[in-house]
Design a protein around this motif. Structure first.
Motif, PDB file in Angstrom:
ATOM      1  N   GLN A   1       5.203-194.161 -36.894  1.00  0.00           N
ATOM      2  CA  GLN A   1       6.227-194.907 -36.159  1.00  0.00           C
ATOM      3  C   GLN A   1       5.731-195.252 -34.764  1.00  0.00           C
ATOM      4  O   GLN A   1       5.016-194.474 -34.130  1.00  0.00           O
ATOM      5  CB  GLN A   1       7.516-194.097 -36.054  1.00  0.00           C
ATOM      6  CG  GLN A   1       8.155-193.774 -37.407  1.00  0.00           C
ATOM      7  CD  GLN A   1       9.403-192.920 -37.255  1.00  0.00           C
ATOM      8  OE1 GLN A   1       9.726-192.467 -36.168  1.00  0.00           O
ATOM      9  NE2 GLN A   1      10.090-192.696 -38.361  1.00  0.00           N
ATOM     10  N   VAL A   2       6.155-196.426 -34.294  1.00  0.00           N
ATOM     11  CA  VAL A   2       5.889-196.846 -32.918  1.00  0.00           C
ATOM     12  C   VAL A   2       7.224-197.200 -32.282  1.00  0.00           C
ATOM     13  O   VAL A   2       7.984-197.994 -32.858  1.00  0.00           O
ATOM     14  CB  VAL A   2       4.942-198.061 -32.862  1.00  0.00           C
ATOM     15  CG1 VAL A   2       4.699-198.479 -31.416  1.00  0.00           C
ATOM     16  CG2 VAL A   2       3.627-197.749 -33.546  1.00  0.00           C
ATOM     17  N   PRO A   3       7.568-196.604 -31.129  1.00  0.00           N
ATOM     18  CA  PRO A   3       8.860-196.926 -30.496  1.00  0.00           C
ATOM     19  C   PRO A   3       9.000-198.419 -30.213  1.00  0.00           C
ATOM     20  O   PRO A   3       8.016-199.114 -29.949  1.00  0.00           O
ATOM     21  CB  PRO A   3       8.817-196.113 -29.197  1.00  0.00           C
ATOM     22  CG  PRO A   3       7.882-194.985 -29.486  1.00  0.00           C
ATOM     23  CD  PRO A   3       6.838-195.563 -30.397  1.00  0.00           C
ATOM     24  N   ALA A   4      10.234-198.875 -30.264  1.00  0.00           N
ATOM     25  CA  ALA A   4      10.515-200.279 -29.993  1.00  0.00           C
ATOM     26  C   ALA A   4      10.519-200.537 -28.495  1.00  0.00           C
ATOM     27  O   ALA A   4      10.766-199.627 -27.684  1.00  0.00           O
ATOM     28  CB  ALA A   4      11.860-200.665 -30.597  1.00  0.00           C
ATOM     29  N   LEU A   5      10.237-201.773 -28.122  1.00  0.00           N
ATOM     30  CA  LEU A   5      10.302-202.161 -26.714  1.00  0.00           C
ATOM     31  C   LEU A   5      11.747-202.100 -26.228  1.00  0.00           C
ATOM     32  O   LEU A   5      12.645-202.653 -26.860  1.00  0.00           O
ATOM     33  CB  LEU A   5       9.766-203.586 -26.528  1.00  0.00           C
ATOM     34  CG  LEU A   5       8.255-203.737 -26.396  1.00  0.00           C
ATOM     35  CD1 LEU A   5       7.857-205.189 -26.585  1.00  0.00           C
ATOM     36  CD2 LEU A   5       7.790-203.230 -25.040  1.00  0.00           C
ATOM     37  N   PRO A   6      12.003-201.414 -25.108  1.00  0.00           N
ATOM     38  CA  PRO A   6      13.385-201.328 -24.611  1.00  0.00           C
ATOM     39  C   PRO A   6      13.770-202.572 -23.809  1.00  0.00           C
ATOM     40  O   PRO A   6      12.909-203.313 -23.333  1.00  0.00           O
ATOM     41  CB  PRO A   6      13.342-200.099 -23.705  1.00  0.00           C
ATOM     42  CG  PRO A   6      11.942-200.092 -23.171  1.00  0.00           C
ATOM     43  CD  PRO A   6      11.070-200.639 -24.280  1.00  0.00           C
TER      44      PRO A   6
END
Length: 494
Positions: free
Chosen positions: A281-286
């Motif tokens: 998983q890669v965090p989404a851009l906030p």
């Protein structure tokens, strides 16, 4: 004390209190700044609302990754660079306590015994044979016993002590802001390393998947070669493509290990005792709300620190100028002194002294004047440093804003290029299987497709990094009102 003396004493005390209300030296005013109404690169960004950065200091939660949140908590508890900043803050706080203690009287006690001697007598005797013998005595040796209590109090007539306290308090606040800046910098570095590691995991997965696809392509090429459809050169090209991609995958393992080691040190652990497994998983851009430039002056801890240093330097001008004026010290001493231990504490052996001391420098060859000039020059230096820090803050926010906006546009175009490369690879491979093109065309389109796949991931990683840098450049949700409690926010273990 008779009534006239009491009246004069009260009058002197009242006069001292009136004089103590004034303090020499300039009162602090924030240096003038040219603050723009908005950021040049802020078009299209919405302004921050009070709820946008709720939970001051925990800005990394915008990325919605529980493991990142856990790592940030471990950093605050165990990072040794942060421990140094926290210890520096405690030193500044202790110095402020010392400056505040100067407003109170100093009480000292003394208890001693002294044995001393002076001179002595001698005599001589003439013997029968005409010779002379001398002898001496130990007369003049005495004991002295003393017990005393003393009080000394310097009245702050010209505000020297208050200016020193003002300076030390501002220095303590600057140290608190430095602690917040250090914490924010380390948290930002940890977030960047963690996000890059997650992107690296995706890069490794992409290359591993590509290697498997190239193995299948090599098997197909070998089958076609055995059937006499293609030449051995096609097999060599397929094998070259496979091995070069395997080498790229191996190289990424080294780069990932470096990121993992960096994260280990940031959270205060030895790399050998720390590991992060890939989670796919890669965090989404906030969504990052923007600030107006004037808010930046209160949100960045480095700006707050620079301003507090200006306040401290301004107060030091008053401390230096106070040396022109006389100091008034009230002191009193009393106790018992006797030559015998047995009747030491008795009324006849009592003594006391009391009186003010009014002292000032009459001539110093220009020393005080030079110290005032030094304090004024130091103030000008801190003002220039403060203004430069503000300008650097504006520049950083502008840089990361334009970087994110441009990379967002670039990302859209890059995704279109990736879709085209995938389609070209599909068509070329079908043509190769049909025997209408040679394998050289397949190798070229494979390399182009893989390059575009990796470019998309790299660009996404750059956008994640830029988002962290922008949040840090805007203060990470910090506010200068937090200075008072900044030293309590981190207490890393030694």
């Amino acid at each position: 004390m008779n009534r006239p003396n009491l009246s004069r004493g009260l009058l002197a005390l009242a006069l001292s209190a009136v004089l103590a209300g004034c303090a020499v030296g300039p009162d602090y005013q924030r240096p003038a700044l040219k603050v723009p109404a908005s950021f040049k690169e802020g078009d299209g960004w919405r302004l921050a609302q009070p709820a946008d950065l709720a939970g001051h200091g925990q800005w990394w939660k915008l990325y919605g990754d529980p493991l990142l949140d856990d790592l940030q908590q471990r950093l605050v508890k165990a990072n040794q660079t942060l421990a140094q900043s926290e210890a520096s803050y405690r030193q500044a706080a202790a110095l402020t306590k010392g400056a505040r203690a100067a407003f109170f009287p100093t009480v000292s006690g003394n208890l001693d015994k002294t044995r001393s001697g002076q001179g002595g007598s001698s005599s001589s005797v003439r013997l029968a044979d005409g010779s002379t013998v001398s002898s001496g005595s130990s007369a003049g040796i005495s004991n002295s016993y003393t017990a005393s209590l003393g009080v000394s109090w310097e009245l702050d007539l010209w505000g020297k002590l208050r200016r020193q306290l003002e300076s030390d308090t501002a220095s303590m606040d600057a140290s608190a802001a430095d602690l917040a800046a250090s914490r924010l910098s380390l948290q930002s570095q940890l977030a960047q390393d963690y996000l890059q590691l997650r992107v690296m995991d995706q890069q490794i997965k992409l290359l591993n998947d590509t290697v498997e696809a190239y193995r299948r392509a090599l098997k197909l090429t070998e089958n076609q070669y055995n059937a006499g459809i293609v030449t051995k050169a096609d097999v060599a090209q397929a094998r070259t493509q496979l091995k070069s991609t395997e080498a790229q995958a191996i190289d990424l393992k080294y780069q990932r290990a470096q990121l993992e080691h960096a994260i280990a040190v940031l959270v205060g652990e030895a790399p050998a005792q720390f590991s992060l497994a890939a989670n796919g998983q890669v965090p989404a851009l906030p969504a990052i709300p923007a600030l107006v430039p004037s808010q930046l002056l209160e949100r960045r801890p480095d700006v707050a620190s620079a301003e507090r240093k200006v306040i401290a330097a301004n107060a030091q001008i008053g401390v230096a100028k106070a040396a022109w004026f006389p100091d008034l010290t009230l002191s009193a001493t009393g106790g018992y002194r006797s030559g015998s231990f047995r009747n030491w504490i008795e009324t006849p052996n009592r003594y006391w002294s009391i009186g003010p001391q009014f002292a000032m420098t009459l001539f110093d060859g220009g020393l005080i004047a030079s110290q005032v000039e030094q304090a004024e020059a130091s103030y000008d230096q801190t003002v220039a440093s403060y203004r430069q820090t503000v300008l650097d803050g504006f520049r950083e926010v502008e840089d990361y804003m334009v970087q994110l906006r441009v990379q967002e546009e670039e990302s859209g175009v890059q995704k279109e290029a990736l879709e085209a490369a995938r389609e070209a690879l599909r068509l070329t491979f079908n043509q190769y299987k049909a025997g209408t093109v040679d394998y050289n065309n397949v190798v070229t389109t494979q390399a182009t497709a893989l390059s575009n796949e990796r470019n998309v991931l790299t660009l996404y990683g750059n956008r994640l990094t830029a988002s962290v840098q922008l949040i840090a450049a805007m203060g990470g949700g910090w506010d200068s009102a937090q200075i008072a409690s900044a030293g309590k926010a981190a207490a890393p273990a030694p």
